[in-house]
Design a protein around this motif. Structure first.
Motif, PDB file in Angstrom:
ATOM      1  N   ILE A  58      42.409  42.923  44.039  1.00 25.20           N
ATOM      2  CA  ILE A  58      43.550  43.095  43.145  1.00 25.20           C
ATOM      3  C   ILE A  58      44.106  44.474  43.456  1.00 25.20           C
ATOM      4  CG2 ILE A  58      44.329  43.195  40.763  1.00 25.20           C
ATOM      5  CD1 ILE A  58      41.900  41.464  40.018  1.00 25.20           C
ATOM      6  N   VAL A  59      45.311  44.500  43.987  1.00 24.48           N
ATOM      7  CA  VAL A  59      45.914  45.756  44.430  1.00 24.48           C
ATOM      8  C   VAL A  59      47.036  46.139  43.465  1.00 24.48           C
ATOM      9  CG1 VAL A  59      47.123  46.941  46.303  1.00 24.48           C
ATOM     10  CG2 VAL A  59      45.357  45.235  46.832  1.00 24.48           C
ATOM     11  N   PHE A  60      46.941  47.368  42.943  1.00 24.85           N
ATOM     12  CA  PHE A  60      47.959  47.896  42.033  1.00 24.85           C
ATOM     13  C   PHE A  60      48.878  48.827  42.810  1.00 24.85           C
ATOM     14  CE2 PHE A  60      44.510  46.598  39.367  1.00 24.85           C
ATOM     15  CZ  PHE A  60      45.125  46.096  38.235  1.00 24.85           C
ATOM     16  N   ARG A  61      50.157  48.614  42.669  1.00 26.60           N
ATOM     17  CA  ARG A  61      51.163  49.483  43.315  1.00 26.60           C
ATOM     18  C   ARG A  61      51.288  50.784  42.517  1.00 26.60           C
ATOM     19  NH1 ARG A  61      54.896  44.350  43.754  1.00 26.60           N
ATOM     20  NH2 ARG A  61      54.392  43.690  45.859  1.00 26.60           N
TER      21      ARG A  61
ATOM     22  N   GLN B   9      49.287  38.018  41.063  1.00 25.72           N
ATOM     23  CA  GLN B   9      48.548  37.733  39.836  1.00 25.72           C
ATOM     24  C   GLN B   9      47.132  37.285  40.173  1.00 25.72           C
ATOM     25  OE1 GLN B   9      50.788  35.446  37.041  1.00 25.72           O
ATOM     26  NE2 GLN B   9      48.963  34.611  36.061  1.00 25.72           N
ATOM     27  N   ALA B  10      46.170  37.598  39.298  1.00 31.97           N
ATOM     28  CA  ALA B  10      44.773  37.235  39.547  1.00 31.97           C
ATOM     29  C   ALA B  10      44.067  36.918  38.236  1.00 31.97           C
ATOM     30  CB  ALA B  10      44.062  38.376  40.256  1.00 31.97           C
TER      31      ALA B  10
ATOM     32  N   VAL C  97      40.062  36.751  32.075  1.00 29.17           N
ATOM     33  CA  VAL C  97      40.949  37.917  32.068  1.00 29.17           C
ATOM     34  C   VAL C  97      42.016  37.670  33.132  1.00 29.17           C
ATOM     35  CG1 VAL C  97      41.129  40.404  32.391  1.00 29.17           C
ATOM     36  CG2 VAL C  97      39.069  39.425  31.340  1.00 29.17           C
ATOM     37  N   THR C  98      43.246  37.456  32.681  1.00 23.24           N
ATOM     38  CA  THR C  98      44.358  37.211  33.596  1.00 23.24           C
ATOM     39  C   THR C  98      45.125  38.513  33.781  1.00 23.24           C
ATOM     40  OG1 THR C  98      44.533  34.950  32.790  1.00 23.24           O
ATOM     41  CG2 THR C  98      46.419  35.813  34.000  1.00 23.24           C
TER      42      THR C  98
ATOM     43  N   SER D 299      52.671  42.253  35.885  1.00 20.11           N
ATOM     44  CA  SER D 299      52.932  43.570  35.299  1.00 20.11           C
ATOM     45  C   SER D 299      51.713  44.480  35.389  1.00 20.11           C
ATOM     46  CB  SER D 299      53.335  43.416  33.835  1.00 20.11           C
ATOM     47  OG  SER D 299      52.233  42.931  33.084  1.00 20.11           O
ATOM     48  N   GLY D 300      50.536  43.907  35.717  1.00 21.66           N
ATOM     49  CA  GLY D 300      49.314  44.687  35.799  1.00 21.66           C
ATOM     50  C   GLY D 300      48.546  44.724  34.498  1.00 21.66           C
TER      51      GLY D 300
END
Length: 177
Positions: free
Chosen positions: A127-130, A138-139, A157-158, A162-163
């Motif tokens: 899961i990569v956050f910008r 989405q994960a 946990v979705t 939007s993170g």
């Protein structure tokens, strides 16, 4: 008092419980134990599951905030050793990787582990956050305790685009994915 005969309630009267009173007390304690133990087990398992899903949500929120704070991409992924991503669906250990702004390398800034027989599963990737806090895709992560008590033994946990994480309950019929 005449001779060696004691009168009821008199000084020196024998005190205690009769055998019938003791047996009734033991029976009542046994009935309470039969009723209370399953309820207590469900309460403990539900608490463990809530705690684990809370840890997963905290890791997601931490990774997102680190991406914004460092103004760089931050990765949340499964790990076998706590040092590198494992690209496995078993997330019973997870890490947050962030760039080290001083050396240019990558630091493990968080290492989380699921306790006991609790399990966490998720995407085989990362899961990569910008830097904006948004995710690349989405994960879903699933925290689970393999039990039928409580019935809803999974927390999903979705992580939306939007993170932000959203947690829902699910019935896993006593099994974990």
């Amino acid at each position: 008092m005449k001779g060696n005969v004691r009168e009821p309630g008199g000084c020196g009267a024998a005190a205690g419980f009769t055998m019938v009173e003791l047996m009734v007390t033991v029976a009542i304690i046994g009935i309470l134990a039969v009723v209370a133990v399953p309820a207590m087990t469900g309460l403990i398992n539900n608490s463990r599951l809530s705690g684990l899903s809370g840890e997963v949500v905290s890791a997601v929120q931490f990774a997102r905030s680190e991406a914004v704070r460092r103004n760089a991409r931050v990765t949340l992924c499964a790990s076998a050793d706590g040092l590198a991503c494992s690209n496995a669906a078993d997330w019973s250990r997870w890490i947050v990787l962030a760039p080290d702004n001083t050396s240019g390398g990558t630091d493990v800034v968080l290492d989380g582990v699921a306790p006991g027989n609790a399990q966490v599963s998720g995407p085989a990737g990362r899961i990569v956050f910008r830097p904006s806090g948004l995710v690349v895709s989405q994960a879903q992560l699933t925290a689970c305790v393999p039990t039928t008590n409580p019935e809803n033994n999974r927390r999903i946990v979705t992580v939306g685009l939007s993170g932000s994480p959203v947690t829902t309950r699910a019935n896993g019929a006593g099994t974990c994915p």
